[in-house]
Design a protein around this motif. Sequence first.
Motif, PDB file in Angstrom:
ATOM      1  N   ARG A   1       3.851  65.424  12.185  1.00 17.36           N
ATOM      2  CA  ARG A   1       2.698  65.992  11.500  1.00 17.36           C
ATOM      3  C   ARG A   1       3.175  66.646  10.212  1.00 17.36           C
ATOM      4  O   ARG A   1       4.349  66.932  10.042  1.00 17.36           O
ATOM      5  CB  ARG A   1       2.016  67.007  12.406  1.00 17.36           C
ATOM      6  CG  ARG A   1       1.282  66.340  13.548  1.00 17.36           C
ATOM      7  CD  ARG A   1       0.307  67.339  14.185  1.00 17.36           C
ATOM      8  NE  ARG A   1      -0.688  66.638  14.954  1.00 17.36           N
ATOM      9  CZ  ARG A   1      -0.577  66.388  16.256  1.00 17.36           C
ATOM     10  NH1 ARG A   1       0.486  66.781  16.917  1.00 17.36           N
ATOM     11  NH2 ARG A   1      -1.539  65.742  16.883  1.00 17.36           N
ATOM     12  N   MET A   2       2.270  66.937   9.335  1.00 18.79           N
ATOM     13  CA  MET A   2       2.619  67.535   8.043  1.00 18.79           C
ATOM     14  C   MET A   2       3.166  68.954   8.190  1.00 18.79           C
ATOM     15  O   MET A   2       3.898  69.414   7.329  1.00 18.79           O
ATOM     16  CB  MET A   2       1.412  67.541   7.112  1.00 18.79           C
ATOM     17  CG  MET A   2       1.018  66.158   6.682  1.00 18.79           C
ATOM     18  SD  MET A   2       2.422  65.303   5.978  1.00 18.79           S
ATOM     19  CE  MET A   2       1.647  64.287   4.808  1.00 18.79           C
ATOM     20  N   ASP A   3       2.840  69.631   9.283  1.00 19.30           N
ATOM     21  CA  ASP A   3       3.371  70.978   9.497  1.00 19.30           C
ATOM     22  C   ASP A   3       4.805  70.962  10.033  1.00 19.30           C
ATOM     23  O   ASP A   3       5.402  72.011  10.250  1.00 19.30           O
ATOM     24  CB  ASP A   3       2.462  71.781  10.434  1.00 19.30           C
ATOM     25  CG  ASP A   3       2.388  71.196  11.838  1.00 19.30           C
ATOM     26  OD1 ASP A   3       3.077  70.193  12.133  1.00 19.30           O
ATOM     27  OD2 ASP A   3       1.624  71.744  12.653  1.00 19.30           O
TER      28      ASP A   3
ATOM     29  N   GLY B   1      -7.818  60.145  11.112  1.00 13.59           N
ATOM     30  CA  GLY B   1      -8.097  61.177  10.123  1.00 13.59           C
ATOM     31  C   GLY B   1      -6.969  62.162   9.891  1.00 13.59           C
ATOM     32  O   GLY B   1      -7.002  62.925   8.938  1.00 13.59           O
ATOM     33  N   GLU B   2      -5.953  62.173  10.741  1.00 12.35           N
ATOM     34  CA  GLU B   2      -4.839  63.105  10.578  1.00 12.35           C
ATOM     35  C   GLU B   2      -3.777  62.524   9.644  1.00 12.35           C
ATOM     36  O   GLU B   2      -3.594  61.320   9.563  1.00 12.35           O
ATOM     37  CB  GLU B   2      -4.199  63.425  11.934  1.00 12.35           C
ATOM     38  CG  GLU B   2      -5.084  64.245  12.845  1.00 12.35           C
ATOM     39  CD  GLU B   2      -4.354  64.686  14.096  1.00 12.35           C
ATOM     40  OE1 GLU B   2      -3.210  65.167  13.982  1.00 12.35           O
ATOM     41  OE2 GLU B   2      -4.931  64.528  15.177  1.00 12.35           O
ATOM     42  N   SER B   3      -3.058  63.413   8.987  1.00 10.19           N
ATOM     43  CA  SER B   3      -1.968  63.012   8.101  1.00 10.19           C
ATOM     44  C   SER B   3      -0.634  63.159   8.827  1.00 10.19           C
ATOM     45  O   SER B   3      -0.426  64.122   9.568  1.00 10.19           O
ATOM     46  CB  SER B   3      -1.954  63.878   6.846  1.00 10.19           C
ATOM     47  OG  SER B   3      -3.132  63.671   6.107  1.00 10.19           O
ATOM     48  N   PHE B   4       0.260  62.216   8.580  1.00 10.17           N
ATOM     49  CA  PHE B   4       1.563  62.199   9.237  1.00 10.17           C
ATOM     50  C   PHE B   4       2.642  61.750   8.272  1.00 10.17           C
ATOM     51  O   PHE B   4       2.355  61.154   7.234  1.00 10.17           O
ATOM     52  CB  PHE B   4       1.571  61.217  10.424  1.00 10.17           C
ATOM     53  CG  PHE B   4       0.698  61.613  11.557  1.00 10.17           C
ATOM     54  CD1 PHE B   4       1.144  62.519  12.512  1.00 10.17           C
ATOM     55  CD2 PHE B   4      -0.567  61.085  11.694  1.00 10.17           C
ATOM     56  CE1 PHE B   4       0.346  62.879  13.574  1.00 10.17           C
ATOM     57  CE2 PHE B   4      -1.374  61.433  12.754  1.00 10.17           C
ATOM     58  CZ  PHE B   4      -0.912  62.335  13.693  1.00 10.17           C
ATOM     59  N   ILE B   5       3.880  62.028   8.646  1.00 11.74           N
ATOM     60  CA  ILE B   5       5.044  61.421   8.002  1.00 11.74           C
ATOM     61  C   ILE B   5       5.540  60.376   8.992  1.00 11.74           C
ATOM     62  O   ILE B   5       5.900  60.699  10.123  1.00 11.74           O
ATOM     63  CB  ILE B   5       6.128  62.457   7.704  1.00 11.74           C
ATOM     64  CG1 ILE B   5       5.598  63.494   6.724  1.00 11.74           C
ATOM     65  CG2 ILE B   5       7.372  61.771   7.145  1.00 11.74           C
ATOM     66  CD1 ILE B   5       6.504  64.683   6.526  1.00 11.74           C
ATOM     67  N   LEU B   6       5.511  59.138   8.573  1.00 13.36           N
ATOM     68  CA  LEU B   6       5.855  58.005   9.426  1.00 13.36           C
ATOM     69  C   LEU B   6       7.211  57.461   9.031  1.00 13.36           C
ATOM     70  O   LEU B   6       7.461  57.207   7.856  1.00 13.36           O
ATOM     71  CB  LEU B   6       4.798  56.908   9.273  1.00 13.36           C
ATOM     72  CG  LEU B   6       5.074  55.554   9.897  1.00 13.36           C
ATOM     73  CD1 LEU B   6       4.966  55.653  11.416  1.00 13.36           C
ATOM     74  CD2 LEU B   6       4.097  54.515   9.372  1.00 13.36           C
ATOM     75  N   LYS B   7       8.098  57.301  10.010  1.00  9.07           N
ATOM     76  CA  LYS B   7       9.369  56.627   9.779  1.00  9.07           C
ATOM     77  C   LYS B   7       9.276  55.302  10.513  1.00  9.07           C
ATOM     78  O   LYS B   7       9.199  55.273  11.743  1.00  9.07           O
ATOM     79  CB  LYS B   7      10.540  57.444  10.293  1.00  9.07           C
ATOM     80  CG  LYS B   7      11.872  56.817   9.950  1.00  9.07           C
ATOM     81  CD  LYS B   7      13.017  57.763  10.185  1.00  9.07           C
ATOM     82  CE  LYS B   7      14.279  57.098   9.679  1.00  9.07           C
ATOM     83  NZ  LYS B   7      15.373  58.007   9.573  1.00  9.07           N
ATOM     84  N   SER B   8       9.228  54.206   9.749  1.00  4.06           N
ATOM     85  CA  SER B   8       9.010  52.897  10.352  1.00  4.06           C
ATOM     86  C   SER B   8       9.774  51.828   9.585  1.00  4.06           C
ATOM     87  O   SER B   8      10.301  52.064   8.505  1.00  4.06           O
ATOM     88  CB  SER B   8       7.524  52.560  10.371  1.00  4.06           C
ATOM     89  OG  SER B   8       7.062  52.372   9.049  1.00  4.06           O
ATOM     90  N   PHE B   9       9.792  50.653  10.192  1.00  6.11           N
ATOM     91  CA  PHE B   9      10.448  49.491   9.586  1.00  6.11           C
ATOM     92  C   PHE B   9       9.592  48.273   9.863  1.00  6.11           C
ATOM     93  O   PHE B   9       9.088  48.096  10.976  1.00  6.11           O
ATOM     94  CB  PHE B   9      11.850  49.307  10.179  1.00  6.11           C
ATOM     95  CG  PHE B   9      12.561  48.086   9.675  1.00  6.11           C
ATOM     96  CD1 PHE B   9      12.942  47.985   8.355  1.00  6.11           C
ATOM     97  CD2 PHE B   9      12.841  47.030  10.525  1.00  6.11           C
ATOM     98  CE1 PHE B   9      13.596  46.860   7.886  1.00  6.11           C
ATOM     99  CE2 PHE B   9      13.490  45.904  10.075  1.00  6.11           C
ATOM    100  CZ  PHE B   9      13.871  45.824   8.752  1.00  6.11           C
TER     101      PHE B   9
END
Length: 165
Positions: free
Chosen positions: A114-116, A88-96
Amino acid sequence: MLILIFIIFGFTGVLSKLNILFLYDIEDGFNKSSEKNIIMKGYFKTGTSKQGGDIWAYADSAEDERYDYVLVCDFIKITRCDYGDFKGESFILKSFRPNLKFLDLNDVVYELRRMDGSTLVSSSEQIKIYKDNKRSILIYFILIVTPLLCFYLFFYLMLRGFKND
């Protein structure tokens, strides 16, 4: 004999470890990785209750519902990535998403913020973990798999020699 060895390797996950060890370049994957806004969805299970199956962490894109991401956060234990706990949490994901047979539709996580702006997993920390995992896999092959194969080959040749007598 070779077919038997490949069957045993396939069932024990050794082929996926070989694939990661020799074919996946961690630094190159990091350089090709991209950032995505995601919403963590938790876990899903493959297979049925009778068949067993694997448990995978997954997330959906916050920007486009058509995209979803199956997460890999460890090369030794590929399934059951702990990031699914943040459902349920929002994130910025750096993936490949590497083009490897055993990681084909999965995203290797390099960074999770996290978005913050607070960082849950930093890329330098994750790259170090991946390199340590690759070293552990190499040690596993040197200390366990190779001696077992030599032991098996020795007894196979010895039994074959007894049949010829």
